[in-house]
Design an enzyme around this catalytic site. Sequence first.
Site, short mmCIF file in Angstrom:
data_model
loop_
_atom_site.label_atom_id
_atom_site.label_comp_id
_atom_site.label_asym_id
_atom_site.label_seq_id
_atom_site.Cartn_x
_atom_site.Cartn_y
_atom_site.Cartn_z
N GLY A 97 0.83 -1.21 0.00
CA GLY A 97 0.00 0.00 0.00
C GLY A 97 0.86 1.25 0.00
O GLY A 97 1.92 1.28 0.63
N HIS A 131 -2.95 -20.32 48.13
CA HIS A 131 -1.75 -21.01 48.62
C HIS A 131 -1.85 -22.48 48.22
O HIS A 131 -2.91 -23.07 48.37
CB HIS A 131 -1.65 -20.91 50.14
CG HIS A 131 -0.50 -21.71 50.69
ND1 HIS A 131 0.81 -21.28 50.55
CD2 HIS A 131 -0.46 -22.90 51.33
CE1 HIS A 131 1.60 -22.18 51.10
NE2 HIS A 131 0.87 -23.18 51.57
P1 FAD Z 1 4.14 -5.54 12.52
O1 FAD Z 1 3.76 -6.72 13.29
O2 FAD Z 1 5.54 -5.39 12.07
O3 FAD Z 1 3.17 -5.55 11.25
C1 FAD Z 1 3.29 -4.60 10.24
C2 FAD Z 1 2.67 -5.18 8.98
O4 FAD Z 1 2.56 -4.15 8.01
C3 FAD Z 1 3.50 -6.29 8.33
O5 FAD Z 1 2.71 -7.41 8.10
C4 FAD Z 1 3.98 -5.66 7.03
O6 FAD Z 1 4.13 -6.61 5.99
C5 FAD Z 1 2.88 -4.69 6.75
N1 FAD Z 1 3.27 -3.57 5.88
C6 FAD Z 1 4.34 -2.74 6.04
N2 FAD Z 1 4.34 -1.81 5.07
C7 FAD Z 1 3.28 -2.05 4.29
C8 FAD Z 1 2.75 -1.43 3.13
N3 FAD Z 1 3.31 -0.33 2.62
N4 FAD Z 1 1.65 -1.97 2.57
C9 FAD Z 1 1.05 -3.06 3.10
N5 FAD Z 1 1.49 -3.68 4.20
C10 FAD Z 1 2.59 -3.17 4.78
N6 FAD Z 1 6.36 -8.54 21.08
C11 FAD Z 1 5.69 -8.97 22.18
O7 FAD Z 1 4.87 -8.22 22.71
N7 FAD Z 1 5.88 -10.23 22.69
C12 FAD Z 1 6.77 -11.07 22.15
O8 FAD Z 1 6.92 -12.19 22.64
C13 FAD Z 1 7.51 -10.66 21.03
N8 FAD Z 1 8.41 -11.47 20.47
C14 FAD Z 1 9.10 -11.06 19.37
C15 FAD Z 1 10.04 -11.90 18.83
C16 FAD Z 1 10.78 -11.52 17.72
C17 FAD Z 1 11.80 -12.45 17.13
C18 FAD Z 1 10.52 -10.25 17.12
C19 FAD Z 1 11.27 -9.83 15.89
C20 FAD Z 1 9.59 -9.39 17.65
C21 FAD Z 1 8.87 -9.78 18.79
N9 FAD Z 1 7.94 -8.95 19.39
C22 FAD Z 1 7.26 -9.36 20.50
C23 FAD Z 1 7.66 -7.61 18.86
C24 FAD Z 1 6.36 -7.61 18.03
O9 FAD Z 1 6.47 -8.57 17.00
C25 FAD Z 1 6.09 -6.24 17.44
O10 FAD Z 1 6.12 -5.27 18.46
C26 FAD Z 1 4.73 -6.20 16.78
O11 FAD Z 1 4.64 -7.14 15.75
C27 FAD Z 1 4.44 -4.82 16.21
O12 FAD Z 1 3.18 -4.83 15.64
P2 FAD Z 1 2.80 -3.81 14.46
O13 FAD Z 1 1.38 -4.12 14.12
O14 FAD Z 1 3.14 -2.44 14.85
O15 FAD Z 1 3.77 -4.18 13.26
#
Ligand code: FAD
Length: 465
Positions: free
Chosen positions: A115, A443
């Site tokens: 997007g 407990h």
């Molecule tokens: P994201 O989950 O990154 O999702 C963003 C989405 O937007 C993606 O699917 C991407 O493809 C899409 N996107 C981007 N740009 C575009 C575009 N221009 N057009 C269309 N789609 C687009 N957090 C926890 O709370 N607990 C945990 O246990 C944890 N474990 C983790 C383990 C690992 C290895 C990693 C890397 C992260 C972990 N996190 C954890 C962090 C967590 O994954 C992120 O904080 C969370 O996913 C953020 O959510 P978000 O919706 O902001 O972004």
Amino acid sequence: MQRYDLVIIGSGPGGYVAAIRAAQLGLSVALVERYPSLGGTCLNVGCIPSKTLLDSSELYYEAQKHFSEHGIFIENLSLSWEKMLARKSQVVKQTVGGVEYLMKKNKIEVFHGHGRFISANEIAVEGGPTLYGKYIIIATGSKPASLPHISIDKKRIITSTEALSLNELPRRLAIIGGGVIGVEMASIFGRLGTEITIIEYLDRLLPGMDADAGEEARRILTADYGAKILLGHSAQSAEVREERVYLTAAPRAGGSTINIETDYVLVAVGRRPYTDGLELEKASLAVDERGRIPVNSQLQTAVPHIYAIGDVIQGPMLAHKASEDGIFVAEQLAGRKPHLDYLQVPSVVYIWPEIAGVGYTEEMLRQEGRPYRTGKFPYRASGRARAAHETRGFVKVIADAKTDLLLGMHIVGPRAADLIAIGVAGLAYGASAEDIFRLPLAHPTFSEALKEAALAASEGGPLHL
Ligand code: FAD
Ligand code: NAI
């Protein structure tokens, strides 16, 4: 052009939860996701796959090291990394399938394709239609950060994404960065027999968390898995030669460089907000110096009908924070008056024993110059912990020195990830440390340690110590 009340870009725990909440409250919603799979980083390459492998590796480790203490003996214990990965993929598939179902159930229209903004109200979806949104939420998340002098080839020098799908179990793994990813990955691979080296720039692991918790993490990784931890060192270079990586690390304070030969290098030095190809300028938006989209306290960008949530804005990069942001924005759009406070967002590190914290740390309070009291209770004094053979760790309660108001809770111990919910509730409802002490907790449970630490914070000492 297809018109919606709300167009959301990104289907991670920020975007997809915002979509559900907005649809529940009566808005027409379109969700745009560039990958074929919904759920973002968390479901596909983050929280879910990492916790799946943490659980599998923990079971193997327990069977190998601790079952015999319970009188359970297993002969010919063996390990299939391939089967562990297959289970992980299956769990991810089911979880992503669950999100797809929820989109249909809530009549959210999903468009797969990158997007980008055409104007402040229009989003072009690659290979799809142009969507018009009265409101827009940017929920594009984050990607692994890299280091300028170390190039990630995704084969030998990898990020967490590749680490969660490696086609072999590494004999040796060097991890650059002793933050949450570094510590969780060290646990997964360390439990399965990989020789681990962590290179951390600062003088402690898990810099964002309580200092005692960071020290416990260091002890767990070194004592249980034999990890070598180089604190106060920064990675200088990494060179791949014949399926090996030659890494150098230099002490921050100066001194001689250390050479490390390893099979894989995992770069885990943080994540950067992801806005590539979003063409923000077409909506008169720009990112700040750290690549984040600036928002106000309502999570509105500089253009009032465009909001941004999750990893792409300020605040902790956590899945539940992204979801809270999403709910907060969706409820505002539906005319509600929600509330958001990042201090009440808990952080959890899913090693064993688990580490969890919420609210202020002692460091934060010292920096603010705010007088506080702490109460600490060690799990070795808990009957439940002794029964479970889980006596490591502690609960620390932090309270205001004058008013006894609960300011923070930090737990290292079994089930800390779930127990921290009591700290979250205490902070959200303005509890005092004494209020936590007065909770009639069952407990024998691990939760009793919370009461004890709360009493210690409130009155200077616990009951059972
Ligand atoms: P994201 O989950 O990154 O999702 C963003 C989405 O937007 C993606 O699917 C991407 O493809 C899409 N996107 C981007 N740009 C575009 C575009 N221009 N057009 C269309 N789609 C687009 N957090 C926890 O709370 N607990 C945990 O246990 C944890 N474990 C983790 C383990 C690992 C290895 C990693 C890397 C992260 C972990 N996190 C954890 C962090 C967590 O994954 C992120 O904080 C969370 O996913 C953020 O959510 P978000 O919706 O902001 O972004
Ligand atoms: P992080 O910010 O937690 O840790 C990065 C570490 O790398 C820091 O300790 C930093 O000092 C160190 N570092 C930076 N440059 C370095 C260098 N040149 N040499 C050596 N060390 C260096 O980031 P991480 O671990 O990559 O995680 C990214 C995000 O993902 C975090 O914000 C975290 O919240 C989230 N996450 C959450 C999880 C959870 O909730 N359980 C699990 C995994 C990730």
